[in-house]
Design a protein around this motif. Sequence first.
Motif, short mmCIF file in Angstrom:
data_model
loop_
_atom_site.label_atom_id
_atom_site.label_comp_id
_atom_site.label_asym_id
_atom_site.label_seq_id
_atom_site.Cartn_x
_atom_site.Cartn_y
_atom_site.Cartn_z
N LEU A 79 0.74 -19.79 2.34
CA LEU A 79 0.71 -19.30 0.83
C LEU A 79 1.98 -18.49 0.32
CD1 LEU A 79 -1.69 -18.66 -0.77
CD2 LEU A 79 -2.14 -16.66 0.26
N GLN A 80 2.53 -17.92 1.04
CA GLN A 80 4.05 -17.34 0.70
C GLN A 80 4.84 -18.38 -0.02
OE1 GLN A 80 5.06 -14.40 -0.29
NE2 GLN A 80 6.96 -15.27 -0.76
N LEU A 91 -1.76 -12.27 -1.38
CA LEU A 91 -0.58 -11.92 -0.76
C LEU A 91 0.06 -10.64 -1.13
CD1 LEU A 91 1.75 -15.17 -1.35
CD2 LEU A 91 1.13 -14.16 0.60
N GLU A 92 -0.15 -10.17 -2.35
CA GLU A 92 0.39 -8.69 -2.52
C GLU A 92 -0.24 -7.70 -1.83
OE1 GLU A 92 2.94 -7.73 -4.06
OE2 GLU A 92 3.25 -10.03 -3.98
N ARG A 93 -1.78 -7.85 -1.46
CA ARG A 93 -2.59 -7.06 -0.46
C ARG A 93 -1.99 -6.90 0.91
NH1 ARG A 93 -7.29 -9.25 -2.71
NH2 ARG A 93 -7.87 -9.79 -0.72
N ASN A 94 -1.16 -8.22 1.24
CA ASN A 94 -0.78 -8.25 2.50
C ASN A 94 0.65 -8.47 2.64
OD1 ASN A 94 -3.15 -9.02 4.77
ND2 ASN A 94 -3.91 -9.77 2.55
N ARG A 95 1.44 -7.85 1.45
CA ARG A 95 2.73 -8.19 1.62
C ARG A 95 3.59 -7.36 2.77
NH1 ARG A 95 5.67 -11.39 0.04
NH2 ARG A 95 4.25 -11.56 -1.51
N VAL A 130 3.33 -10.10 5.42
CA VAL A 130 4.14 -11.22 5.05
C VAL A 130 5.59 -11.10 5.26
CG1 VAL A 130 4.78 -12.71 3.16
CG2 VAL A 130 2.34 -12.10 3.40
N ASP A 131 6.25 -9.86 4.95
CA ASP A 131 7.49 -9.43 5.04
C ASP A 131 7.80 -9.45 6.53
OD1 ASP A 131 7.79 -9.52 2.39
OD2 ASP A 131 7.74 -7.33 2.17
N ALA A 132 6.83 -8.86 7.40
CA ALA A 132 7.18 -8.91 8.75
C ALA A 132 7.31 -10.46 9.33
CB ALA A 132 6.06 -7.95 9.43
N ILE A 133 6.49 -11.14 8.87
CA ILE A 133 6.46 -12.39 9.52
C ILE A 133 7.94 -13.14 9.21
CG2 ILE A 133 5.40 -14.71 9.39
CD1 ILE A 133 2.65 -13.24 8.82
N PHE A 134 8.02 -13.16 8.05
CA PHE A 134 9.23 -13.76 7.35
C PHE A 134 10.64 -13.23 8.20
CE2 PHE A 134 6.63 -16.29 4.89
CZ PHE A 134 7.20 -17.22 4.24
N ALA A 135 10.52 -11.88 8.26
CA ALA A 135 11.53 -11.26 8.99
C ALA A 135 11.68 -11.78 10.46
CB ALA A 135 11.64 -9.66 9.06
N ARG A 136 10.48 -11.70 11.11
CA ARG A 136 10.47 -12.43 12.50
C ARG A 136 11.07 -13.97 12.67
NH1 ARG A 136 5.35 -11.64 13.50
NH2 ARG A 136 4.40 -14.01 13.51
#
Length: 200
Positions: free
Chosen positions: A62-63, A129-133, A136-142
């Motif tokens: 989705l991101q 997406l914004e509710r789970n920002r 999402v940021d943690a996944i992409f950092a990983r």
Amino acid sequence: MHLNISKGIRMNPFRHCGHSRYNWKSRGPHGHFAERAEHRHGGGRGGRRRIFDQGDLRLVVLQLISEKPRHGYDIIRAIEEKVGGAYSPSPGVVYPTLTLLEDIGHVRVTTDESARKLHEITPEGAEFLERNREAVDAIFARMAGIQQAQGQSAMPQIVRATENFNLALRMRLSRQPLTNEQANAIAAIIDQAATAVEQS
């Protein structure tokens, strides 16, 4: 060289009981299949190593679609690039996930100039997406950490070329059955490449 990509990955306590840690509005008719497909393939090659916890792949897809409308193949390539070739999701994981996102109203399907399916995010998907920002940021950092580790463990151009080959082969095999002549031709190409690498 073996890369332990599971180190530091946060485990989901609901993964083994079939529930996602994200508050999806509806699973849709394909939801159960998509969850099981992600669980089976999410660990990388051979199913032994896990890149994503259950539910993570939906957020990643989705991101990526929120950044620009994408084809399924484009999503596969984007995920592969963001983890430095450590993992490449199969079409059997990505396409059911796209169907589920469409079913629950988070993406809609249009077509490009070649009449191929193009997925774009809906207002509902953007809101989700914004509710789970934070997640999402943690996944992409990983994923960025995995990409960095991959770059340190192997020459990136070789990783890229290898993954391009693997993806092209999987896409070709999933399109339609091969004739014996086609299978022999592909095998000959692979054998020639292996010989060239060995002699380089």
